[in-house]
Enzyme design. Structure first.
Site, PDB file in Angstrom:
ATOM      1  CD1 TRP A 144      -8.440  72.498 -35.121  1.00 52.54           C
ATOM      2  CD2 TRP A 144     -10.519  72.474 -34.308  1.00 52.54           C
ATOM      3  NE1 TRP A 144      -8.999  73.722 -35.387  1.00 52.54           N
ATOM      4  CE2 TRP A 144     -10.280  73.739 -34.889  1.00 52.54           C
ATOM      5  CE3 TRP A 144     -11.760  72.231 -33.719  1.00 52.54           C
ATOM      6  CZ2 TRP A 144     -11.231  74.742 -34.910  1.00 52.54           C
ATOM      7  CZ3 TRP A 144     -12.712  73.233 -33.748  1.00 52.54           C
ATOM      8  CH2 TRP A 144     -12.443  74.475 -34.324  1.00 52.54           C
ATOM      9  CG  ASP A 152      -1.237  63.911 -43.051  1.00 54.50           C
ATOM     10  OD1 ASP A 152      -0.750  65.052 -43.153  1.00 54.50           O
ATOM     11  OD2 ASP A 152      -2.175  63.644 -42.284  1.00 54.50           O
TER      12      ASP A 152
END
Length: 617
Positions: A187, A285
């Protein structure tokens, strides 16, 4: 077309030749990634791996790995139809008497499909693991890239509820498996999940979390969509509208959360805001670089529910183009009408894959007054997740924004470095490794529209006095040179016909890129060039997409994009080389994602065993 679940979507894809089965044993550690990476970059099919070593569950990957499959998943014939679908919904008639009111009936019927439909039970709870039965190692969770910190759940639909208001949220946040019952929860500071956790901490309570794997493809997409903060509009509502029927939800078994009744798996548990955060990462990523280790909350899995015969859905991210590029394009189309409501002069916009979403935005406008390009760009910086945009290029309405070459040609011809470029600052994606601070950095606006007299310093007070509608400014014309200049550290270089100079620089000392830029600006070769693009030592100067991907990842525009006087009409230099500690860059510079030669060789040698055609190899 609505799909009850991903397995029905898989069956349709298989009928159309868009999904293939691989029955031989494959490893969840790197091998599946290498296969899937080759397929998505060659426009190949989705794959169902029926025999994943160490797991009893099959794995499917690449369900939305092409533009066409993504459109099919979202129930439209083409992604451009999404904009028309949303424009139809929001264009309610407010006048015209009874006829006008009746004209809204069909739209209101569509809107009624927004709220989810509650059911007592569903396939996602046919099998339940509790207590000691919970073991995430039994799922075929992928280790995607060589330097990843471990296996990661890459397609999770993470569901939380605001502890105060009860408002639902669903987002897609990667989850590193840390033990049989614990994962990280990525998060980031701007995400709704973080806000819910902060509220739970203030209230002194745990935050319940449910993670759905699967559902129908529209819901998987909705979890990635940057929804505006509109009451009653959540991811279930978006999926319901896209699929043309209310989405089925049910209560979790051990958590008081609404979960999709048609998911493949659901992980139930909690995050304790009082608990120390865990070191998570590295992770290869969507930027194409590794995100380096950092502290994130721990998610404790207390129960797993699933279908009797579930399929584990996965995706990979990395160097573009990847599957996420088509999800990003879907969001472009879906939210274009909303952007046009706020900025009506916008004709179209596009986020090219080389910009990995936030790094680059092309926008075309219907221009009627001076400075309008800057007004639009600054307006976009204020719209939701568009605040993370790094470079915004504004062009005229007749320019096709998804034509990468054409837009950059417009930039050369119509944007004078310094005069038509503007740097500013603002929030950045926390995954941006090059920004001046974490989540904060420079931005660049390039006005590549046709200039009005007031914008070129003509001194003429009005267009009427000028005698014509446009400034009449001559366009910049690139000119090639016969010999390439030789500069220290340059490994490879190439001049393009449209006014760009590409460089791969082996940077060994502070300030080397700036020295190169200044030397080039003074060289006769600069007379026919407007943009000097300096990449790192791994850059392929023969591949414009690779070069732009590297540069856009590696710049903070305020620090690394310079306007220089040159023997021509000015030069814009982009420093996309690695930044050094001696230059004041205190964070660690991450590596680019690359697969190991060993795994590449293994997949190459086994390709014939997978049963996949040579054209996708």
């Amino acid at each position: 077309m609505a799909f009850p679940d991903i397995q029905s979507f898989m069956r349709l894809l298989e009928e159309r030749g868009e999904l293939v089965r691989v029955s031989v044993p494959v490893s969840r550690e790197l091998e599946i990634t290498e296969i899937a990476d080759r397929l998505v970059k060659s426009g190949g099919p989705a794959v169902l791996f029926e025999n994943v070593v160490g797991s009893d569950f099959p794995l499917v990957i690449g369900l939305m790995g092409t533009r066409e499959r993504t459109a099919l998943a979202l129930g439209v014939s083409d992604l451009d139809d999404l904009a028309a679908k949303i424009r139809h919904l929001i264009d309610l008639k407010g006048s015209g008497g009874l006829g006008g009111l009746l004209g809204n009936v069909g739209k209101l019927r569509d809107a009624m499909n927004l709220p989810p439909r509650r059911v007592r039970s569903g396939p996602a709870q046919e099998v339940i693991w509790r207590g000691d039965e919970v073991d995430l190692d039994k799922l075929p969770i992928l280790k995607c890239w060589p330097q990843d910190g471990g296996p990661f759940v890459t397609l999770p639909l993470v569901i939380t509820k605001d502890p105060e208001t009860g408002e639902r949220n669903m987002g897609m946040y990667r989850m590193q498996v840390m033990s049989k019952t614990v994962t990280g929860m990525h998060w980031q500071r701007h995400k709704t999940g973080t806000k819910h956790l902060e509220k739970a901490k203030r209230l002194g309570q745990r935050l319940e979390v449910a993670v759905a794997l699967g559902g129908d493809p529209a819901l998987i997409y909705a979890a990635t969509a940057p929804l505006p903060p509109v009451p009653g509009l959540d991811e279930f509502a978006v999926a319901g509208y896209l699929r043309g029927q209310r989405y089925p939800i049910m209560k979790g078994v051990t958590v008081d959360l609404d979960v999709p009744a048609n998911a493949e798996f659901i992980l139930e548990g909690y995050v304790d805001p009082q608990e120390d955060w865990a070191m998570e990462g590295p992770f290869g990523d969507h930027t194409g670089f590794y995100t380096l280790p950092d502290l994130y909350p721990r998610f404790h899995v207390t129960a797993v529910t699933m279908r009797e015969r579930p399929v584990y859905p996965a995706t990979i991210v990395g160097r573009p183009p990847m599957e996420d590029a088509y999800l990003i394009e879907a969001s472009e189309r879906l939210f274009l009408p909303a952007a046009q409501l706020i900025l009506p002069e916008i004709v179209d916009y596009h986020m090219p894959p080389a910009g990995v979403a936030h790094n680059l935005v092309f926008v075309s406008i219907k221009k009627t007054y001076p400075g309008q390009a800057y007004k639009v760009a600054n307006g976009l910086f204020g719209l939701g997740q568009m605040m993370f945009a790094k470079v915004i290029v504004v062009v005229d309405e007749d320019v096709t924004v998804n034509d990468f070459v054409d837009v950059w040609r417009e930039v050369v011809e119509k944007a004078v470095p310094g005069r038509d470029t503007l740097t500013t600052r603002g929030p950045t994606d926390v995954l941006d490794h090059s920004s001046r601070g974490w989540g904060y950095g420079g931005k660049l606006i390039i006005d590549a529209t046709t200039k009005l007299p007031e914008e070129v310093g003509s001194g003429v007070s009005s267009r009427e006095e000028q005698g014509h509608d446009r400034a009449g400014e001559s366009l910049f014309t690139p000119s090639p040179v016969a010999d390439l200049p030789n500069f220290d550290g340059v490994l490879a270089q190439r001049q393009t016909p449209d006014g760009y100079w590409y460089v791969a620089l082996d940077k060994t000392r502070p300030g080397q890129a700036r020295e190169l830029a200044e030397a080039f600006a003074a060289h006769p070769a600069a007379s026919g060039v407007r943009h000097l693009l300096i990449g790192d030592e791994q850059t392929d100067v023969g591949n414009a997409q690779d070069l732009w991907w590297t540069i856009l990842n590696n710049i903070d525009p305020e620090r690394d994009v310079w306007t220089l006087s040159s023997v021509g009409s000015g030069l814009l230099a982009w420093d996309g080389a690695r930044k050094l500690p001696e230059e004041g860059f205190v964070r660690e510079w991450p590596p680019k994602i690359e697969m190991t030669p060993e795994v590449q060789g293994r997949v190459e040698a086994r390709w014939h065993l997978y049963g996949l055609p040579e054209k996708w190899r």
